[in-house]
Scaffold this motif. Structure first.
Motif, PDB file in Angstrom:
ATOM      1  N   ALA A 117       0.817  -1.218   0.000  1.00  0.00           N
ATOM      2  CA  ALA A 117       0.000   0.000   0.000  1.00  0.00           C
ATOM      3  C   ALA A 117       0.847   1.262   0.000  1.00  0.00           C
ATOM      4  N   ALA A 118       2.072   1.159   0.521  1.00  0.00           N
ATOM      5  CA  ALA A 118       2.953   2.334   0.591  1.00  0.00           C
ATOM      6  C   ALA A 118       3.446   2.787  -0.778  1.00  0.00           C
ATOM      7  N   GLY A 119       3.297   1.935  -1.793  1.00  0.00           N
ATOM      8  CA  GLY A 119       3.792   2.280  -3.118  1.00  0.00           C
ATOM      9  C   GLY A 119       3.255   3.597  -3.634  1.00  0.00           C
ATOM     10  N   ALA A 120       1.960   3.819  -3.426  1.00  0.00           N
ATOM     11  CA  ALA A 120       1.360   5.062  -3.903  1.00  0.00           C
ATOM     12  C   ALA A 120       1.899   6.277  -3.158  1.00  0.00           C
ATOM     13  N   GLU A 121       2.347   6.061  -1.925  1.00  0.00           N
ATOM     14  CA  GLU A 121       2.916   7.158  -1.133  1.00  0.00           C
ATOM     15  C   GLU A 121       4.367   7.438  -1.518  1.00  0.00           C
ATOM     16  N   ILE A 122       4.981   6.512  -2.224  1.00  0.00           N
ATOM     17  CA  ILE A 122       6.400   6.663  -2.591  1.00  0.00           C
ATOM     18  C   ILE A 122       6.555   7.050  -4.053  1.00  0.00           C
ATOM     19  N   PHE A 123       5.765   6.446  -4.925  1.00  0.00           N
ATOM     20  CA  PHE A 123       6.014   6.554  -6.364  1.00  0.00           C
ATOM     21  C   PHE A 123       4.945   7.305  -7.146  1.00  0.00           C
ATOM     22  N   GLU A 124       4.010   7.958  -6.466  1.00  0.00           N
ATOM     23  CA  GLU A 124       2.985   8.725  -7.150  1.00  0.00           C
ATOM     24  C   GLU A 124       2.752  10.045  -6.416  1.00  0.00           C
ATOM     25  N   ASN A 125       2.010  10.936  -7.053  1.00  0.00           N
ATOM     26  CA  ASN A 125       1.631  12.216  -6.444  1.00  0.00           C
ATOM     27  C   ASN A 125       2.831  12.989  -5.896  1.00  0.00           C
ATOM     28  N   TYR A 126       3.852  13.112  -6.737  1.00  0.00           N
ATOM     29  CA  TYR A 126       5.097  13.726  -6.270  1.00  0.00           C
ATOM     30  C   TYR A 126       4.911  15.171  -5.819  1.00  0.00           C
ATOM     31  N   GLU A 127       4.073  15.920  -6.476  1.00  0.00           N
ATOM     32  CA  GLU A 127       3.862  17.323  -6.097  1.00  0.00           C
ATOM     33  C   GLU A 127       3.377  17.421  -4.652  1.00  0.00           C
ATOM     34  N   ARG A 128       2.338  16.657  -4.338  1.00  0.00           N
ATOM     35  CA  ARG A 128       1.787  16.700  -2.974  1.00  0.00           C
ATOM     36  C   ARG A 128       2.795  16.185  -1.961  1.00  0.00           C
ATOM     37  N   HIS A 129       3.479  15.115  -2.271  1.00  0.00           N
ATOM     38  CA  HIS A 129       4.426  14.540  -1.310  1.00  0.00           C
ATOM     39  C   HIS A 129       5.618  15.471  -1.074  1.00  0.00           C
ATOM     40  N   PHE A 130       6.063  16.156  -2.125  1.00  0.00           N
ATOM     41  CA  PHE A 130       7.140  17.125  -1.943  1.00  0.00           C
ATOM     42  C   PHE A 130       6.702  18.230  -0.997  1.00  0.00           C
ATOM     43  N   GLU A 131       5.514  18.752  -1.211  1.00  0.00           N
ATOM     44  CA  GLU A 131       5.016  19.846  -0.370  1.00  0.00           C
ATOM     45  C   GLU A 131       4.856  19.402   1.077  1.00  0.00           C
ATOM     46  N   GLU A 132       4.355  18.199   1.287  1.00  0.00           N
ATOM     47  CA  GLU A 132       4.182  17.700   2.655  1.00  0.00           C
ATOM     48  C   GLU A 132       5.533  17.547   3.348  1.00  0.00           C
ATOM     49  N   GLY A 133       6.504  16.977   2.654  1.00  0.00           N
ATOM     50  CA  GLY A 133       7.822  16.792   3.244  1.00  0.00           C
ATOM     51  C   GLY A 133       8.506  18.106   3.543  1.00  0.00           C
ATOM     52  N   LEU A 134       8.410  19.057   2.614  1.00  0.00           N
ATOM     53  CA  LEU A 134       9.022  20.366   2.825  1.00  0.00           C
ATOM     54  C   LEU A 134       8.382  21.077   4.004  1.00  0.00           C
ATOM     55  N   ALA A 135       7.059  20.977   4.113  1.00  0.00           N
ATOM     56  CA  ALA A 135       6.363  21.607   5.237  1.00  0.00           C
ATOM     57  C   ALA A 135       6.814  20.996   6.572  1.00  0.00           C
ATOM     58  N   LEU A 136       7.020  19.679   6.593  1.00  0.00           N
ATOM     59  CA  LEU A 136       7.506  19.025   7.812  1.00  0.00           C
ATOM     60  C   LEU A 136       8.876  19.576   8.225  1.00  0.00           C
ATOM     61  N   ILE A 137       9.755  19.735   7.250  1.00  0.00           N
ATOM     62  CA  ILE A 137      11.107  20.216   7.555  1.00  0.00           C
ATOM     63  C   ILE A 137      11.070  21.661   8.039  1.00  0.00           C
ATOM     64  N   VAL A 138      10.292  22.503   7.355  1.00  0.00           N
ATOM     65  CA  VAL A 138      10.228  23.908   7.752  1.00  0.00           C
ATOM     66  C   VAL A 138       9.642  24.038   9.153  1.00  0.00           C
ATOM     67  N   ALA A 139       8.593  23.261   9.449  1.00  0.00           N
ATOM     68  CA  ALA A 139       8.005  23.301  10.795  1.00  0.00           C
ATOM     69  C   ALA A 139       9.018  22.817  11.826  1.00  0.00           C
ATOM     70  N   GLY A 140       9.784  21.796  11.480  1.00  0.00           N
ATOM     71  CA  GLY A 140      10.789  21.274  12.387  1.00  0.00           C
ATOM     72  C   GLY A 140      11.907  22.266  12.657  1.00  0.00           C
ATOM     73  N   ILE A 141      12.278  23.043  11.659  1.00  0.00           N
ATOM     74  CA  ILE A 141      13.325  24.057  11.838  1.00  0.00           C
ATOM     75  C   ILE A 141      12.853  25.097  12.854  1.00  0.00           C
ATOM     76  N   GLY A 142      11.612  25.574  12.662  1.00  0.00           N
ATOM     77  CA  GLY A 142      11.087  26.554  13.604  1.00  0.00           C
ATOM     78  C   GLY A 142      10.999  26.019  15.018  1.00  0.00           C
TER      79      GLY A 142
END
Length: 219
Positions: free
Chosen positions: A188-213
């Motif tokens: 089931a994780a395949g769709a979270e790894i290999f699809e919807n790259y735009e959304r996954h990039f934004e989610e990951g970037l938001a996690l990092i920025v929140a973590g920095i703050g």
């Protein structure tokens, strides 16, 4: 006997070579991009290129620099008056720029910029961060971490989708799910790894920025 330096070709300048190399990159990928192929496209002998570049790495450095020039010329690429907005804008712009070239992330990663154009935006960004309360060390760590995330993300993304609209064989999610049927969560994780790259990039970037703050206690 002294080795003679290749003669300068009247047909060539460095900008022509780099522009041709970037165009061919989309056709051949990084592995297929050779000085011989570039010379053939320019209708010159390969030794003529050595007047401008001693080796392929020097060419890659200039290609990465030209990619950066084009990126910063894009409206809004380095925008954002707030440190969070700046990180989001810069890394979104970087990803968009890299996706414009086959193996763009591989070319960019590890290359050394020529000149000091990149220092202009770096200085602005570090000034913005230090004025917001970051130490210089914290500012460097925050910006380099998000940069590394974007480079790594796009490298993986282009491993599946070399260019927008393309998809390599072997990344069919239904076939992958059947093959991994004994491992339901991994399947089931395949769709979270290999699809919807735009959304996954934004989610990951938001996690990092929140973590920095949160890590540095800076709003």
């Amino acid at each position: 006997m002294a080795t003679q330096r290749p003669q300068r070709s009247p047909k060539l300048d460095k900008k022509q070579v780099v522009g041709t190399a970037l165009r061919l990159l989309n056709e051949t990928g990084l592995d297929g991009l050779t000085l011989r192929a570039i010379a053939k496209e320019l209708d010159v002998q390969a030794p003529a290129l050595y007047w401008h570049f001693k080796n392929k790495q020097e060419l890659l450095d200039e290609m990465a620099t030209e990619m950066y020039r084009r990126m910063v010329d894009t409206p809004g690429a380095a925008g954002g008056a707030d440190w969070r907005e700046r990180l989001l804008a810069v890394n979104r712009g970087l990803r968009a720029a890299l996706l414009g070239y086959r193996d763009g992330a591989k070319v960019f990663s590890g290359s050394r910029f020529t000149g000091t154009l990149h220092a202009v935006e770096m200085e602005r960004t570090l000034t913005l961060f230090t004025e917001a309360g970051f130490t210089l060390t914290q500012a460097v760590r925050a910006t380099s971490t998000t940069y590394a995330y974007t480079i790594g993300f796009v490298t993986e993304e282009q491993g599946v989708q070399p260019l927008p609209g393309e998809r390599r064989e072997g990344y069919d999610m239904e076939e992958r799910a059947r093959r991994m049927a004994d491992f339901p969560l991994s399947a089931a994780a395949g769709a979270e790894i290999f699809e919807n790259y735009e959304r996954h990039f934004e989610e990951g970037l938001a996690l990092i920025v929140a973590g920095i703050g949160a890590c540095y206690g800076i709003d």
